[in-house]
Design an enzyme around this catalytic site. Structure first.
Site, PDB file in Angstrom:
ATOM      1  N   GLU A  87      36.505  35.320 -32.945  1.00 17.37           N
ATOM      2  CA  GLU A  87      36.713  34.643 -31.885  1.00 17.37           C
ATOM      3  C   GLU A  87      36.181  34.992 -30.271  1.00 17.37           C
ATOM      4  OE1 GLU A  87      41.213  35.302 -31.109  1.00 17.37           O
ATOM      5  OE2 GLU A  87      40.943  34.981 -33.076  1.00 17.37           O
ATOM      6  N   LYS A 142      35.748  36.965 -26.919  1.00 16.03           N
ATOM      7  CA  LYS A 142      36.775  37.780 -26.186  1.00 16.03           C
ATOM      8  C   LYS A 142      36.611  37.384 -24.519  1.00 16.03           C
ATOM      9  CE  LYS A 142      37.591  42.701 -25.327  1.00 16.03           C
ATOM     10  NZ  LYS A 142      38.147  42.627 -23.917  1.00 16.03           N
ATOM     11  N   ASP A 156      37.343  37.067 -20.665  1.00 10.71           N
ATOM     12  CA  ASP A 156      37.031  38.300 -19.802  1.00 10.71           C
ATOM     13  C   ASP A 156      37.956  37.707 -18.360  1.00 10.71           C
ATOM     14  OD1 ASP A 156      36.774  40.322 -18.505  1.00 10.71           O
ATOM     15  OD2 ASP A 156      34.551  40.088 -17.952  1.00 10.71           O
ATOM     16  N   TYR A 186      46.968  34.324 -29.598  1.00 14.69           N
ATOM     17  CA  TYR A 186      47.820  35.634 -30.562  1.00 14.69           C
ATOM     18  C   TYR A 186      49.143  35.060 -30.492  1.00 14.69           C
ATOM     19  CZ  TYR A 186      49.220  40.287 -32.306  1.00 14.69           C
ATOM     20  OH  TYR A 186      49.646  41.306 -33.020  1.00 14.69           O
ATOM     21  N   LYS A 234      31.481  44.063 -27.950  1.00 13.24           N
ATOM     22  CA  LYS A 234      31.157  43.772 -26.593  1.00 13.24           C
ATOM     23  C   LYS A 234      29.746  43.676 -26.324  1.00 13.24           C
ATOM     24  CE  LYS A 234      33.690  45.232 -23.215  1.00 13.24           C
ATOM     25  NZ  LYS A 234      34.813  45.574 -22.333  1.00 13.24           N
ATOM     26  N   CYS A 261      19.386  51.551  13.788  1.00 16.67           N
ATOM     27  CA  CYS A 261      19.595  49.974  13.258  1.00 16.67           C
ATOM     28  C   CYS A 261      18.074  49.722  13.496  1.00 16.67           C
ATOM     29  CB  CYS A 261      20.300  49.421  14.289  1.00 16.67           C
ATOM     30  SG  CYS A 261      20.527  47.560  14.115  1.00 16.67           S
ATOM     31  N   CYS A 305      17.866  46.893  16.492  1.00 21.19           N
ATOM     32  CA  CYS A 305      18.046  46.946  17.738  1.00 21.19           C
ATOM     33  C   CYS A 305      17.521  48.436  17.862  1.00 21.19           C
ATOM     34  CB  CYS A 305      19.320  46.390  18.335  1.00 21.19           C
ATOM     35  SG  CYS A 305      20.690  47.847  17.688  1.00 21.19           S
ATOM     36  N   CYS A 350      26.002  49.824  13.006  1.00 23.03           N
ATOM     37  CA  CYS A 350      25.473  49.801  14.092  1.00 23.03           C
ATOM     38  C   CYS A 350      26.286  49.480  15.274  1.00 23.03           C
ATOM     39  CB  CYS A 350      24.354  48.629  14.250  1.00 23.03           C
ATOM     40  SG  CYS A 350      23.585  48.366  15.713  1.00 23.03           S
ATOM     41  N   CYS A 410      23.044  43.651  19.740  1.00 24.78           N
ATOM     42  CA  CYS A 410      21.910  43.750  18.467  1.00 24.78           C
ATOM     43  C   CYS A 410      21.974  42.440  17.776  1.00 24.78           C
ATOM     44  CB  CYS A 410      22.853  44.558  17.705  1.00 24.78           C
ATOM     45  SG  CYS A 410      21.971  44.761  15.956  1.00 24.78           S
TER      46      CYS A 410
HETATM   47  S1  IVH Z   1      43.846  39.824 -29.329  1.00 21.68           S
HETATM   48  C1  IVH Z   1      46.399  43.434 -30.678  1.00 21.68           C
HETATM   49  N1  IVH Z   1      42.197  38.087 -28.852  1.00 21.68           N
HETATM   50  O1  IVH Z   1      41.299  41.859 -24.693  1.00 21.68           O
HETATM   51  C2  IVH Z   1      45.430  42.688 -30.099  1.00 21.68           C
HETATM   52  N2  IVH Z   1      42.506  39.772 -27.129  1.00 21.68           N
HETATM   53  O2  IVH Z   1      41.305  44.974 -25.172  1.00 21.68           O
HETATM   54  C3  IVH Z   1      45.856  41.640 -29.035  1.00 21.68           C
HETATM   55  N3  IVH Z   1      41.065  39.743 -24.957  1.00 21.68           N
HETATM   56  O3  IVH Z   1      44.336  42.674 -23.388  1.00 21.68           O
HETATM   57  C4  IVH Z   1      44.751  41.008 -28.320  1.00 21.68           C
HETATM   58  N4  IVH Z   1      39.997  37.779 -25.685  1.00 21.68           N
HETATM   59  O4  IVH Z   1      43.204  40.674 -22.713  1.00 21.68           O
HETATM   60  C5  IVH Z   1      42.743  39.252 -28.188  1.00 21.68           C
HETATM   61  N5  IVH Z   1      40.437  36.428 -28.471  1.00 21.68           N
HETATM   62  C6  IVH Z   1      41.138  37.671 -28.098  1.00 21.68           C
HETATM   63  C7  IVH Z   1      40.872  38.155 -26.778  1.00 21.68           C
HETATM   64  C8  IVH Z   1      41.662  39.142 -26.413  1.00 21.68           C
HETATM   65  C9  IVH Z   1      40.401  38.834 -24.686  1.00 21.68           C
HETATM   66  C10 IVH Z   1      41.624  40.663 -24.238  1.00 21.68           C
HETATM   67  C11 IVH Z   1      43.160  40.862 -24.094  1.00 21.68           C
HETATM   68  C12 IVH Z   1      43.342  42.015 -24.353  1.00 21.68           C
HETATM   69  C13 IVH Z   1      42.066  42.990 -24.540  1.00 21.68           C
HETATM   70  C14 IVH Z   1      42.230  43.956 -25.520  1.00 21.68           C
END
Ligand code: IVH
Length: 666
Positions: A111, A113, A115, A224, A310, A404, A407, A422, A428
């Site tokens: 899935e 990740k 941010d 989760y 990542k 600067c 000026c 400055c 200026c």
């Molecule tokens: S599962 C024990 N799934 O990544 C596992 N985490 O470094 C629980 N995060 O603090 C996390 N997308 O904020 C999970 N699809 C995803 C995620 C995810 C982002 C973040 C989450 C967590 C950090 C883990």
């Protein structure tokens, strides 16, 4: 239908419309109709406080009660994931799992990740009861009221087959579009920008005022599920159930059986993620079966059954040609790198920010260097390194300027600050133009028809040198300028004329005194009533004003100690700008609540909360967020929360209703 029946009906309907709009993205009714239903419900709830429900859709609009967050211990600690950047390590993870499971079949759920900032939500009997941030993993902040404003998080669940008690975790995100809009507004208001949507989301979640949180349009994806009686042994399957209960679960999930399927997923989404509405920074791989997860177990910090791959921050190599230095409104110098144009994340990058002298020194930059440019989560690209192997002939070392560029004044660097300034505030050019732009901006004098380009043009043509010069402009002076028709010239002159009615507090803000923002300007206006009194105020007098400390007081003294500034203010006064608080404001102002700290709580019939805040300030009182022994009294409407009530009783603090309060200040 009785009122109570209608309340039930409205709550149910609004929950449904909310879900259709924010989770499914397919609204059935217009925003207008939605707002109408919401108002109807708000009115009925006000009329029937006994029918209060902490998960009513009306909770989505937030409130401006200040509340420090309480710390809550997580029932299950919030662990992190081990990270990797290499496909080899993904293969190693897969092999490790295969070996540990001793030949059992297994699936890996892949899935996105996300941010943002992680959140843990607790539901009991189908209702959201708590939302807690990750904190240190053991304990986090209770941000329930803020989270309730996030429309994609259900307050009440659908169906019946959810466990009585469970937690669901996910990521709170600020969508790119919202982030860009917010930063634009912040730029206009000269507030510091958020570096990326993650910071913006976590900053927003920690705001004390949930009504502002509501306005920031956060979103959330849940990924989760935790609890004792989950419907399935599969992580993927559980999330599909959660989706049916009303949660927003990412559609980008795939159960993979082979390593090749995992790599295909990674490669596809590394490119395709650029089209997603929110920021992502990798792929999370999770063993799908909960039984197998249990078998594999945990290290002290992270589960053995999951890993995060990542994405490589996008970076490009290009040549550094020169450095330019920009001068801001307050004189801050920003170094900018000029580069050979290079393609990066779909745009051509020609310039990159270098922040300050320390960063340049740290990179050991030389002109002609081949440098790495990265976009990461940030919008402005930055230089993150130098390819020293590509240095054939070493160019001149980049040395921060000492004068600067606009000026010629010698730059200064305040103790403990990274930036150079400055100091030539009054002569200026970019500082002058910046000050005029601030002066005319929406929250200051709000001069219609005038924008920064026009200001620049007027300045170039020698028509204005400072804000006061605007008031001697005539239509015939400006009509001959480029792209200026009769109509726009007239608009500008009218806009300038109308700005003379802008109240004193905004004139004060418009001057652009360092550290005097809108709120401070309001406090100063209220305390000193006119410009003359403020000009003559001493350090001690200034510090007596609520929220004005040493730093702001010195800045005000410094401003008025400058002859040029005093002349400017004098000319603005002669031009007819408001230099004192209006008579009506003065008349309306009393000292009846002087020295009193007042907490506002509940729902009111005669005025809104914001109006009560203004009334309290107008009569010399102070509106505070939470009840303490220092609270003078509580201005209470309907539905005051039971914990507040208890605290007030315990501390023996008087509770005043609306009518009593209005009589008091009459
Ligand atoms: S599962 C024990 N799934 O990544 C596992 N985490 O470094 C629980 N995060 O603090 C996390 N997308 O904020 C999970 N699809 C995803 C995620 C995810 C982002 C973040 C989450 C967590 C950090 C883990």
């Amino acid at each position: 239908m009785t009122d109570i029946e209608r309340i039930d009906q409205l709550r149910e309907e609004l929950h449904r419309h909310n879900y259709n709009y924010y989770v499914l993205n397919s609204p059935e009714i217009s925003d207008y109709e939605f707002d109408k239903l919401m108002h109807e419900l708000q009115d009925l709830e006000r009329k029937h406080p006994e029918y209060y429900d902490e998960n009513s859709p009306t909770m989505r609009v937030g409130s401006d009660i200040n509340k420090n967050f309480t710390q809550v211990t997580h029932k299950y600690p919030m662990l992190s994931l081990s990270n990797t950047y290499s496909e080899t390590e993904v293969s190693e993870f897969y092999e490790r799992i295969r070996k540990s499971l001793e030949g059992e079949d297994f699936e890996i759920c892949c899935e996105m990740k996300y941010d943002g900032t992680s959140i843990s939500l607790t539901y009991e009997h189908g209702k959201l009861v708590k939302a807690v941030t990750r904190g240190d993993g053991e304990k986090g902040d209770d941000v329930t009221n803020n989270v309730k404003t996030i429309r994609s998080i259900p307050l009440i669940l659908y169906g019946k087959d959810y466990p009585d008690n469970f937690e669901i975790r996910g990521e709170i995100l600020m969508p790119w579009l919202v982030f860009e809009q917010l930063n634009k507004e912040r730029e206009d208001n000269e507030e510091p920008l958020f570096a990326n949507p993650r910071n913006a989301a976590s900053g927003t979640l920690k705001l004390q005022n949930s009504a502002i949180v509501a306005s920031r349009k956060l979103d959330a994806y849940l990924y989760y599920l935790l609890g004792d009686n989950l419907p399935s042994d599969g992580h993927y399957e559980n999330l599909k159930f959660a989706e049916q209960w009303g949660f927003k679960v990412s559609q980008i999930m795939c159960k993979c059986k082979t390593l090749q399927e995992i790599f295909d997923f990674i490669q596809y989404w590394d490119v395709e993620r650029k089209n997603l509405p929110v920021a992502t920074d990798g792929i999370v791989l999770k063993v799908n079966s909960l039984k197998q997860q249990l078998n594999l177990g945990y290290t002290a910090k992270s589960p053995r059954w999951a890993i995060a791959y990542k994405f490589q921050a996008e970076r490009a190599l290009t040549r550094l040609n020169s450095i330019s230095y920009q001068v801001g409104r307050t004189g801050t110098i920003t170094p900018v790198a000029n580069l050979d144009p290079v393609q990066l994340s779909g745009t051509v990058v020609k310039r990159a920010s270098l922040h300050n002298a320390d960063i340049i020194e740290g990179l050991d930059l030389h002109i002609g260097d081949i440098v790495y440019v990265e976009k990461g989560g940030e919008i402005i690209p930055k230089i993150t390194g130098v390819d020293k192997d590509a240095r054939f002939m070493i160019g001149e070392k980049v040395k921060f300027i000492t004068y600067c560029p606009e000026c010629g004044s010698k730059l200064i660097r305040y103790e403990g600050e990274a930036a150079h300034y400055c100091p030539n505030e009054t002569a200026c050019p970019p500082q002058i133009k910046g000050k005029i732009e601030h002066f005319i901006s929406r929250r200051a004098m709000d001069i219609d028809g005038l924008g920064s380009e026009t200001v620049d043009q007027f300045y170039q043509q020698g028509l204005i040198k400072d804000a006061a010069d605007l008031y001697s402009l005539k239509a015939e002076n400006i009509i001959s300028l480029d792209r200026m028709g009769e109509k726009s010239a007239e608009n500008i002159i009218n806009g300038i004329e109308n700005s003379k009615k802008v109240p004193f507090e905004r004139v004060l803000f418009a001057l652009g005194i360092r550290f005097v923002g809108e709120t401070v300007a309001k406090k100063l206006a209220r305390a000193f009533k006119n410009m003359e009194a403020l000009e003559q105020a001493t350090l001690e007098e200034l510090k007596l004003v609520d929220e004005i400390g040493e730093k702001i007081a010195h800045s005000i003294l410094f401003y008025f100690s400058n002859e040029g500034n005093r002349q400017l203010v004098k000319r603005l006064k002669e031009a007819g700008l408001e230099m004192q608080v209006s008579k009506e404001d003065l008349q309306r102002q009393t000292e009846k609540l002087k020295g009193q700290s007042i907490v506002i709580s509940g729902v009111f019939a005669h005025h809104s909360r914001d109006e009560y805040k203004v009334l309290i300030e107008r009569h010399g009182g102070k509106n505070v967020g939470s009840i303490s022994s220092k609270t003078s009294f509580i201005l209470a409407g309907d539905n005051m929360g039971p914990s507040k009530l208890e605290k007030a009783h315990k501390l023996g603090i008087k509770i005043m209703n609306e009518d009593e309060f209005l009589t008091l200040i009459e």
